[in-house]
Design a protein around this motif. Structure first.
Motif, PDB file in Angstrom:
ATOM      1  N   ILE A  36     -11.880  23.547  -3.941  1.00  0.00           N
ATOM      2  CA  ILE A  36     -11.585  24.538  -4.984  1.00  0.00           C
ATOM      3  C   ILE A  36     -11.311  23.881  -6.336  1.00  0.00           C
ATOM      4  O   ILE A  36     -10.807  24.522  -7.249  1.00  0.00           O
ATOM      5  N   LYS A  37     -11.680  22.611  -6.467  1.00  0.00           N
ATOM      6  CA  LYS A  37     -11.362  21.861  -7.682  1.00  0.00           C
ATOM      7  C   LYS A  37     -11.986  22.475  -8.930  1.00  0.00           C
ATOM      8  O   LYS A  37     -11.390  22.459 -10.014  1.00  0.00           O
ATOM      9  N   ASP A  38     -13.197  23.012  -8.796  1.00  0.00           N
ATOM     10  CA  ASP A  38     -13.935  23.515  -9.956  1.00  0.00           C
ATOM     11  C   ASP A  38     -13.618  24.963 -10.290  1.00  0.00           C
ATOM     12  O   ASP A  38     -14.174  25.521 -11.236  1.00  0.00           O
ATOM     13  N   ASP A  39     -12.728  25.573  -9.538  1.00  0.00           N
ATOM     14  CA  ASP A  39     -12.310  26.946  -9.813  1.00  0.00           C
ATOM     15  C   ASP A  39     -11.364  26.955 -11.014  1.00  0.00           C
ATOM     16  O   ASP A  39     -10.371  26.221 -11.039  1.00  0.00           O
ATOM     17  N   GLU A  40     -11.677  27.764 -12.028  1.00  0.00           N
ATOM     18  CA  GLU A  40     -10.851  27.802 -13.237  1.00  0.00           C
ATOM     19  C   GLU A  40      -9.415  28.222 -12.927  1.00  0.00           C
ATOM     20  O   GLU A  40      -8.467  27.716 -13.528  1.00  0.00           O
ATOM     21  N   PHE A  41      -9.254  29.145 -11.997  1.00  0.00           N
ATOM     22  CA  PHE A  41      -7.904  29.589 -11.657  1.00  0.00           C
ATOM     23  C   PHE A  41      -7.112  28.471 -11.003  1.00  0.00           C
ATOM     24  O   PHE A  41      -5.895  28.379 -11.196  1.00  0.00           O
ATOM     25  N   THR A  42      -7.760  27.610 -10.244  1.00  0.00           N
ATOM     26  CA  THR A  42      -7.066  26.480  -9.601  1.00  0.00           C
ATOM     27  C   THR A  42      -6.385  25.609 -10.641  1.00  0.00           C
ATOM     28  O   THR A  42      -5.247  25.162 -10.455  1.00  0.00           O
ATOM     29  N   LYS A  43      -7.068  25.348 -11.746  1.00  0.00           N
ATOM     30  CA  LYS A  43      -6.498  24.507 -12.801  1.00  0.00           C
ATOM     31  C   LYS A  43      -5.250  25.157 -13.404  1.00  0.00           C
ATOM     32  O   LYS A  43      -4.263  24.473 -13.699  1.00  0.00           O
ATOM     33  N   LEU A  44      -5.309  26.457 -13.580  1.00  0.00           N
ATOM     34  CA  LEU A  44      -4.133  27.177 -14.085  1.00  0.00           C
ATOM     35  C   LEU A  44      -3.026  27.172 -13.043  1.00  0.00           C
ATOM     36  O   LEU A  44      -1.855  26.941 -13.371  1.00  0.00           O
ATOM     37  N   PHE A  45      -3.380  27.426 -11.808  1.00  0.00           N
ATOM     38  CA  PHE A  45      -2.411  27.488 -10.708  1.00  0.00           C
ATOM     39  C   PHE A  45      -1.632  26.186 -10.572  1.00  0.00           C
ATOM     40  O   PHE A  45      -0.408  26.184 -10.386  1.00  0.00           O
ATOM     41  N   TYR A 194       2.364  27.469 -22.068  1.00  0.00           N
ATOM     42  CA  TYR A 194       1.124  27.185 -22.813  1.00  0.00           C
ATOM     43  C   TYR A 194      -0.100  27.489 -21.955  1.00  0.00           C
ATOM     44  O   TYR A 194      -1.072  28.089 -22.419  1.00  0.00           O
ATOM     45  N   LYS A 195      -0.038  27.117 -20.679  1.00  0.00           N
ATOM     46  CA  LYS A 195      -1.180  27.347 -19.779  1.00  0.00           C
ATOM     47  C   LYS A 195      -1.374  28.834 -19.527  1.00  0.00           C
ATOM     48  O   LYS A 195      -2.510  29.316 -19.462  1.00  0.00           O
ATOM     49  N   LEU A 196      -0.276  29.574 -19.364  1.00  0.00           N
ATOM     50  CA  LEU A 196      -0.383  31.015 -19.161  1.00  0.00           C
ATOM     51  C   LEU A 196      -0.958  31.702 -20.397  1.00  0.00           C
ATOM     52  O   LEU A 196      -1.756  32.646 -20.288  1.00  0.00           O
ATOM     53  N   LEU A 197      -0.565  31.218 -21.575  1.00  0.00           N
ATOM     54  CA  LEU A 197      -1.090  31.791 -22.819  1.00  0.00           C
ATOM     55  C   LEU A 197      -2.598  31.561 -22.916  1.00  0.00           C
ATOM     56  O   LEU A 197      -3.357  32.473 -23.257  1.00  0.00           O
ATOM     57  N   LYS A 198      -3.030  30.342 -22.572  1.00  0.00           N
ATOM     58  CA  LYS A 198      -4.451  30.027 -22.633  1.00  0.00           C
ATOM     59  C   LYS A 198      -5.237  30.767 -21.551  1.00  0.00           C
ATOM     60  O   LYS A 198      -6.410  31.114 -21.755  1.00  0.00           O
TER      61      LYS A 198
END
Length: 264
Positions: A36-45, A194-198
């Motif tokens: 799941i590395k390439d999932d955008e939500f994973t990076k936020l999570f 900051y991550k939640l805002l982005k």
């Protein structure tokens, strides 16, 4: 990402956030292994669930944060001063940091080199003079904050960087560890905000992901509570060598796997 993935990543975060072995690095490898590395939500999570882990610090040290006395203002001010370098560096190099977050090789190299450093740290700082945060100056807090900037590189470990920075500034091992825990609160709170805002558009488009964030934060909080208590005891008894060997072994495994063509 599903609930199974969320729980696994949250356990990894809770176990590693306050150990000198890099929670970010371990989450990157875990998400790669889970596919799941390439999932955008994973990076936020991976960023947002750090909020759950740092809340464990507030609960365990609630008197330090919530009981006001004449020394409390200076304590808060030192945390603010110490967090400024990382906030500025994180903002200026945000895009580059995001690129590094996608690099398991960076994690492997950082773990390996950091592990070598941890093998010798206990012998470098033999005469600490600061055993409470009241004895720290604002300038000392600021210099520890500059050490924290090293942790913007995945695999370095925010905990390791700030504890070593504290020991270099004459803090005892246990006091350096505790200040590292305290410093995590404003640092991770700012990073989460900051991550939640982005990522607000991503969450608005997929509101079901809020449930994953809630579960992840709860799991990270519970696991981090146990990890903090374990680390303080282990640090006083064994020092840093055991963590150094662990980092070297994991770093070598990651680098070897990549050189052999394994996809991480």
């Amino acid at each position: 990402m599903n609930f199974f993935h969320a729980i696994i990543i949250a356990i990894v975060e809770g176990l590693t956030e306050f150990l000198p072995i890099s929670s970010t690095g371990h989450m990157i490898i875990a998400s790669s292994l889970l596919g799941i590395k390439d999932d955008e939500f994973t990076k936020l999570f991976e960023v947002v669930i750090q909020l759950g882990a740092i809340l464990a610090v507030v609960v365990l040290y609630w008197r330090k944060f919530l009981v006001f006395d004449k020394n409390r203002f200076n304590f808060y001010l030192k945390l603010v001063v110490a967090v400024i370098p990382a906030l500025i560096a994180g903002y200026l190099f945000s895009d580059k940091i995001d690129q590094l977050l996608e690099s398991p090789l960076t994690v492997g190299i950082s773990l390996l080199l950091g592990g070598v450093v941890l093998l010798f740290v206990d012998n470098w700082f033999q005469k600490p003079t600061i055993d409470t945060d009241e004895k720290m100056s604002m300038f000392t807090a600021l210099r520890i904050g500059f050490f924290q900037c090293l942790a913007l590189i995945p695999g370095v470990s925010r905990s390791a960087a700030t504890i070593i920075g504290g020991m270099q500034q004459k803090l005892t091992r246990s006091q350096a560890a505790e200040f590292s825990f305290f410093l995590a609160v404003p640092t991770m709170a700012a990073a989460t905000g900051y991550k939640l805002l982005k990522g607000r558009e991503l969450l608005m488009a997929h509101p079901e992901n809020l449930k994953l964030l809630l579960v992840g934060n709860i799991v990270a909080f519970i696991v981090a509570m146990a990890a903090i208590k374990f680390f303080i005891g282990a640090l006083k008894k064994y020092g840093f060598k055991m963590w150094g060997y662990y980092r070297i072994i994991v770093g070598v495994i990651i680098i070897a796997a990549i050189l052999m063509g394994k996809q991480l």
